[in-house]
Every structure is written in structure tokens, then in C-alpha cells.
Design an enzyme around this catalytic site. Sequence first.
Site, PDB file in Angstrom:
ATOM      1  N   GLY A  98       0.723  -1.174   0.141  1.00  0.00           N
ATOM      2  CA  GLY A  98      -0.021   0.043   0.229  1.00  0.00           C
ATOM      3  C   GLY A  98       0.876   0.999  -0.119  1.00  0.00           C
ATOM      4  O   GLY A  98       2.145   1.296   0.435  1.00  0.00           O
ATOM      5  N   SER A 146       9.572   2.798  -1.379  1.00  0.00           N
ATOM      6  CA  SER A 146       9.364   1.333  -1.677  1.00  0.00           C
ATOM      7  C   SER A 146       9.663   0.174  -0.621  1.00  0.00           C
ATOM      8  O   SER A 146      10.934   0.320  -0.023  1.00  0.00           O
ATOM      9  CB  SER A 146      10.014   0.943  -3.115  1.00  0.00           C
ATOM     10  OG  SER A 146       9.742  -0.147  -3.492  1.00  0.00           O
ATOM     11  N   GLY A 147       8.894  -0.540  -0.291  1.00  0.00           N
ATOM     12  CA  GLY A 147       9.142  -1.529   0.740  1.00  0.00           C
ATOM     13  C   GLY A 147       9.302  -1.184   2.101  1.00  0.00           C
ATOM     14  O   GLY A 147      10.017  -2.015   2.683  1.00  0.00           O
ATOM     15  N   HIS A 155      -3.280   3.800  -2.991  1.00  0.00           N
ATOM     16  CA  HIS A 155      -3.241   2.107  -3.535  1.00  0.00           C
ATOM     17  C   HIS A 155      -3.122   1.135  -2.274  1.00  0.00           C
ATOM     18  O   HIS A 155      -2.177   1.347  -1.571  1.00  0.00           O
ATOM     19  CB  HIS A 155      -2.250   2.067  -4.622  1.00  0.00           C
ATOM     20  CG  HIS A 155      -2.104   0.681  -5.084  1.00  0.00           C
ATOM     21  ND1 HIS A 155      -3.035  -0.109  -5.705  1.00  0.00           N
ATOM     22  CD2 HIS A 155      -0.737  -0.475  -5.163  1.00  0.00           C
ATOM     23  CE1 HIS A 155      -2.754  -1.147  -5.890  1.00  0.00           C
ATOM     24  NE2 HIS A 155      -1.325  -1.515  -5.749  1.00  0.00           N
ATOM     25  N   HIS A 191      -3.738  -3.210  -1.419  1.00  0.00           N
ATOM     26  CA  HIS A 191      -4.312  -4.609  -1.858  1.00  0.00           C
ATOM     27  C   HIS A 191      -5.196  -5.095  -0.898  1.00  0.00           C
ATOM     28  O   HIS A 191      -5.081  -6.246  -0.349  1.00  0.00           O
ATOM     29  CB  HIS A 191      -3.047  -5.732  -1.871  1.00  0.00           C
ATOM     30  CG  HIS A 191      -1.998  -5.259  -2.910  1.00  0.00           C
ATOM     31  ND1 HIS A 191      -1.753  -6.316  -3.941  1.00  0.00           N
ATOM     32  CD2 HIS A 191      -1.769  -4.284  -3.824  1.00  0.00           C
ATOM     33  CE1 HIS A 191      -1.036  -5.998  -5.011  1.00  0.00           C
ATOM     34  NE2 HIS A 191      -1.154  -4.574  -4.893  1.00  0.00           N
TER      35      HIS A 191
END
Lengths: 237, 237, 237, 237
Positions: free
Chosen positions: B31, B48-49, B99, B101
Site C-alpha cells: 500500500g 518502496s518496501g 493504492h 491490496h
Amino acid sequence: MGKTVSDELRHEVLRANLRIPEAGLATLTWGNVSGVDRDAGVFVIKPSGVSYDVLGEEHLVVVALEDGRVVEGDLRPSTDTETHRSLYRAFPSIGGITHTHSTHAVAFAQACRSIPVLGTTHADTFNGPVPVTAALTAQQCAEDYEYNTGQVIVDLLGGDDARAREVPGALVAHHGPFTWGADATKSLEHAVVCEAVAEMALHTLALGTVVPPQHLLDRHFTRKHGPGAYYGNPGRV
Amino acid sequence: MGKTVSDELRHEVLRANLRIPEAGLATLTWGNVSGVDRDAGVFVIKPSGVSYDVLGEEHLVVVALEDGRVVEGDLRPSTDTETHRSLYRAFPSIGGITHTHSTHAVAFAQACRSIPVLGTTHADTFNGPVPVTAALTAQQCAEDYEYNTGQVIVDLLGGDDARAREVPGALVAHHGPFTWGADATKSLEHAVVCEAVAEMALHTLALGTVVPPQHLLDRHFTRKHGPGAYYGNPGRV
Amino acid sequence: MGKTVSDELRHEVLRANLRIPEAGLATLTWGNVSGVDRDAGVFVIKPSGVSYDVLGEEHLVVVALEDGRVVEGDLRPSTDTETHRSLYRAFPSIGGITHTHSTHAVAFAQACRSIPVLGTTHADTFNGPVPVTAALTAQQCAEDYEYNTGQVIVDLLGGDDARAREVPGALVAHHGPFTWGADATKSLEHAVVCEAVAEMALHTLALGTVVPPQHLLDRHFTRKHGPGAYYGNPGRV
Amino acid sequence: MGKTVSDELRHEVLRANLRIPEAGLATLTWGNVSGVDRDAGVFVIKPSGVSYDVLGEEHLVVVALEDGRVVEGDLRPSTDTETHRSLYRAFPSIGGITHTHSTHAVAFAQACRSIPVLGTTHADTFNGPVPVTAALTAQQCAEDYEYNTGQVIVDLLGGDDARAREVPGALVAHHGPFTWGADATKSLEHAVVCEAVAEMALHTLALGTVVPPQHLLDRHFTRKHGPGAYYGNPGRV
């Protein structure tokens, strides 16, 4: 303007509202609880769109039963206020009302299906299915929409206060559950039970339902409600 | 290099990102939320990550709208950064993008089905189904994959900014939901609603759906959006 | 009147009751655990309708196995007390009993279906399906209802203490699960497992079930139970 | 006897075990993680039946890869220890292993169905379905049962270490998921993803599945794995 409602009522209504997120029934600011003072002719309700994280007694709004006027409070009351007012006016025994968009109860409302009585968990609180209203007409939506949302519940119950006591909740079609009770706390607890039995019913329907014997359901309802009730330790803890 | 974005924007984007796990929408580091500064021509996004447990404002990455260059920040931005950039460029009214999941919205995306409008919970936020895109072609996957992931959403909406305002979210086929709004906070809240209505829709589909009357849905959308809106206490709490 | 039960038993029963909400098996005040002292001829049980938030050892009620008299305690015991007493009297190996309205186990009870053995998770605890009773008759509901609720479980197991040890739980039709064990703690853990395997079974039924080989199930049950058990580090941590 | 494993490995294995309940994958004491030290020829694993609440580094057990002997530790290791040992011996690239009874992954295992690849969430971690083993034979259950539980996974993958790297997990039929990775932490994260994609798959199957294009799945797997990976900020936060 003096204080219109007791500190106790205000405190109870705040507490009941805060139990909505505690019970996992809230998404964002959704949901609201009110409590009524019949003698003063007013009810106390959550303000519109306020986050539960910051909600305090000072945000609560006091509304007149007679005409929906805000009697006390700086904020706009819940948009559902007129629905609460409609129910208080129709059913004199109601002392508190809760509205949520809890997931499984909403699913039944969206499917326009009553929550059927499938076991004792349901019968402990609701003496019959949690019924679903007719959809509001275009005219009912166009004017006094929120008041009419209460009216479709009143129509569903034939305006019968005794029925409202036996089954303290209903689903508004395509919308979600409204529950009520002797006070704000009870209405909140009925919202919790409504969601729990909706989830159990959904799973039971997937497994295949069996109609429970009426004598079992009656036994459960009457052991918690009415003159022969023997559940709990009311007033002692 | 001076500071490119305000402390306020940076703070809001961090807060919105942290609400992903708080709202139960995160698995591991999945997300991301971004917020845009149109005047400066940049947006701020999660790296990221990075685990939400340790995420701080110092980790956020500032990216140029024009060419996707990292303007500020030591870390690589979210792999989904180009998708955000694609949406910001196509829809001028978008101020923030989220965004996730989240489980039930992903299920609809994986089934390549829009989330249908089944009640007022949906209509309060989305003026129509949450639509699902076409699958990306082999070529769209081979080059500029993440930018093209935004483009299939842009294509789905015909590049129409007004439509993006009316239905602030979409499902990328076989992937998951992207939502947006006037700012980062609103985009996050739309992600929360998207997941909630996806779960309700899944259960409603199991019970059997009934198409809700359009006048009811319209009433709900317009009481929260547009010139006649009367929901909430904006700017007061 | 002197103290009738040890501090240890009282403490264990309180702890086991508090694990009901901790394990996510409670709605409101629902659920109860008891533990028995066979030598003293009494068992300790949760009072009726008390919130887990405030529940303390001083609220627990001590009840005589012989006749159900309250031997110690100021509050009314759980309305399910007579069900516990019925089970203690029928099955001498039972040291503790738990009753919950956990969601998925209730769904099976409402569907009048046993929880089938679909894998090792189930077989680790229950050496066979968690069976469902017959519905109580009108007469069983009319008089000594709660005692008879225990009796339908006793009848289901043919009053066989060995069977009660092999499958430490049952579903009362249209109602919900009762589980038991060597002590209150074990009975609570069996309630947790009962709900977990009910949820797994519901999902497995949706995917299509495959009967597991009996040699696999036997291996799992016997590695945790009986003389050849080698699971755990009992008494060491 | 001197210390056989580094403090770092011991600490990582403890942390990974504690993430099982944090991620909502634990019921009671179920689940276990191990981490291997190939040079020392040992692995560190959770003891059998110990509650996560009290689990400390001093409880962890060190076991020899060669013969399963306990090399260090006062407690019995997890009953699943021999399954871990079997996997470590067959697949040299595995550095850590996690076993859970997480609800949705178990449902697929009980239905003897692989978890199909239905979208990018799955493809980000697993380059293909999470496959399900054959059921263990009576003989495999009768002797060296736990070692054979690993062997059916080894057989399923044809003993191919490369396949084990591409799809870092499998379902043991009628039982549940085992996942692995470069270290204990990665194996735990794969267990979290396995449960998440199992839940998403269950809901997607209810909505009707659509096979995702292979080029999309490949893109997702390769952007996180292998020489061209560009996801994350490894070693920087």
C-alpha cells in the site's frame, strides 16, 4: 440558554457512541447514537461527520422532539437526526436509538431480506426476524428524506409500540440497520447483537438452515425479557 | 537544494500512509499514499518496501510530475510511483492517491468485476459502480508497466476529470484498487470505503441482490457532495 | 460460611473467563466458563450478565453439584449454570466447561450440522466430528430448560465419559457450542479450537471437501493425547 | 557445551515466531518458525506447545541437521521439527521455514486444492500456484510421520531447489501451509502472504475467476525477484 439535559444523559450518549468503534461497527465516522429526555422534550445526538477519536461531550447536539430545532450545541447534528426524531415520536417506549453501517446487517438490508430467526442468539434479543422496510419512493426521497427514513420503519411496524419493544430494530431497505431500546446504551447493544446475528445468519444460510422450534425461541426471549426474566444481575454490578 | 514541499503536505502524506495499517488495509509493507503540490509540480509518496512501523517523514520521496525524477529523498519511491504520476497528469482535480491490496476490493479486481452499487453506503461516496479496467496488454506490461497501469484507468474513464470526481476510484484488473480525492487524506478515506463496500457487496451477492432505486442513490450522493451537500461539519472539528 | 473453593480454582476460572473476549469469542457479556472441585462437591462459575471489563474474582459464584444451590457469592450465577451442572454430573472426568456463542460454531449449531473432521487441526483436539444434539422438545423447554440443555448433550454421547474425553465438545441444536476438559483452562482452549475448526470447515465446504485418511487423523490425535503423546512441554514453561 | 548459534540467529528466530500472533496467524500455541545455520549444521526452532505470551530466546531449541538431535535447549522442540529438517536437507537454498494453521490456507489444504494464481498479489511472491501435496500413506503416517510430512513436499517439488525458490511454500494435504525463504524472517513473510492470497482467492472463486495474463504475472514476480528486481530499499531502512 441553560443546560437542557442532564450530565448523565449526555455522558451516556457519548459512551454509547464511543462503543460503536470499540465494537467494530464503525467505518470512518459512520454511525450514531442518541438518547431522549421525554420530560424535556429533547434528545441528544452525535454531531455530523465527527471522528470518534476526537468526539467529546461538548460536541453533542441537543434537538427538540417537536420540530427538530437544535436547542443546544455548536455543531450540525447527524444527518440521520430526523430519522431518530421520527422514531421517538412514533414509539413512546423508545429511550435511545443507534444507527450503524455494520457489514453483515447492511448486506441483509441491501438484499432487502429480513434477518431470519435461526437460533437462540437471535431469540435472546429479538422476538422475531429483524424486518426490512419497503424502499423509499421517489417522493419520500425528494422531501424530508431523513424523516421519511424513520417513517418507513414506523409503517413497517404499523406504528405499534409493543412490536417495537419485542423486536428492537429494523433494516431500512438498500441502507442499513436502526436499533433502539429503553435507553441509548440498550440501543447500542441491540446494534451489536443485530450485526452478530446477521453474520451468524449469513453463515448458517450457506450451510443450510433448519427452522428452530418456537418453544425454544420463546423460552430464550422470555428468560431475558418481561415479568418472568431471570437473566443477568441488573443494578448489581 | 531547498525544501520542495511544505511541512503540512509531508505531514499529511505520512499520516495518510499510517492510516493504511490502522484501517486494516495493509499486509506487510503493501500500500501507498501520495499527495501532490500542483504549483511546485511535485508529489510526495511513500518509499518502496518500507515497513509502516518505522516509516517517518524523512523517508518520504518527492517526485517531479513532469518526468518522474526524484527531486528530494534518499530512498527509492514506491514502485507504483509512475501509476500515481500518470493519474495526476490525466486528472487535474486529483490532490491525493491511495493504492492498497485490501482483501475484498482485490477479490473484485481479480474477478474482473466492478463493485456494483448495492446501497447507500456505496452511494455516499461513489456515484456509480467502482469500475474495473481492461487487462494490460503484453506491450503495456513490457515497457513503462507502472505508468501504463495508470493509463488503463485513464482510458477506463475516458480521461474525464468530472467522472474521476464522481467516482473517486477504480480497480485495475487482476491487481487491485486505486482511489483518489481532493487530497491525500480523502484518497485514503476512499480506499477505506472501497474495501468496506466491496465486503458488503460480496455478502449481498451471496444473499441475492436487488437493484436500489436511483432516486435513493442520488439523494445520498448529493447530500454529501456538490453545492447542496449538508453532511458533516467541515472545518469545525 | 468459610471459603468453599481454593484461591487457585477461583483464579483459574476468572482467567479462563477473561480469555473468552481475548480470544474474540465474546459479544457483549455472552459466554461463561466454570471449574469444578469434585471433593468439595461444588463448581465456580461466572455470574449472569456481568461485563468482562469489570469481572473480578469476587463476582464468581460457587454452586453445589448436588442440587444447584448457590453456596457462595452475592450474584446470580450464569443462566447456563444448570447446563454445566448437568454435564459435571454425567461425566466424572470433566473438570471445566466453557459455553460461547462464537460465530462459526453457532452457524453449524443453527444449521443442525456437526462440524466434520476435515483435517489435522480438528484431529489434534477432537477425535471425531463435533456432534450436534437433537432439538429440545417442548417439554424439555418448559421445565428445567437449562438442565435439559445439558441432558441433550448427555443423551447425544450416550452418557459415555470416554466419548466425552475423546471429543470434548458438542453443539446444542439451534443454540451453540459447549466444550469441556480436564480443567477450566482446557475447556476454554477447546472452545477456541471449536470456533477455529468451524471457520475452517465453513470455508473448506465452499471449496469442496475431501475425506481425510483415518490414519492421518489418528496420528494427530494420538500424538497429543493418551499414553504415547509427545506434543508440548507440559509443566515446564 | 559452548553456544552453537549466533545471538543474531536466535534473536531473528524469536522475532519471526512472535510475528505469527502479531499477524493474526496463530490460534493458541499453533505455528512455528525456524532458522538454519548451514555452517554449524544446526537450526533453531520454537519449543513445542509454548505460549507466545511467554516465549523467550532461552526457550528456543537448537537441532542438528544431520540426525535431529537436540544440540542445545532444555525443552522439547516443536513436534514439526522433523518436517523442517527434511526440508532443510532437501533444499540447500532454504534459510528459514514457517508453519502455521492460518485459516484460509488450511481451508485450501483441507480441500486438497492448490491456491491458484489469480492476480498480482500472488505473483509478487509466488511464481505459480501454491501447490498441494498428495496425502500421506498409512506407512508414511506410521513411522517418521513428521519427517515424511516434509518428504511429501520434497516429492511434490521433485526435490528441485530452483522450484522451491520460485514458489516458496506448499500446502500439505488435509493439514496446512509450510513456507520457506532465504531466512526465518522471509519464511514468516511468505506465510503471511500465503494466508492473504488464500483469503483473496476464496472470495475471488465466489465471484467467478478470470485467468490473469501470464505477462502480467511475470512482470510482477520479476520486479521483486531476480537480477532485474527494482522493488524495495533493501539494506537502507
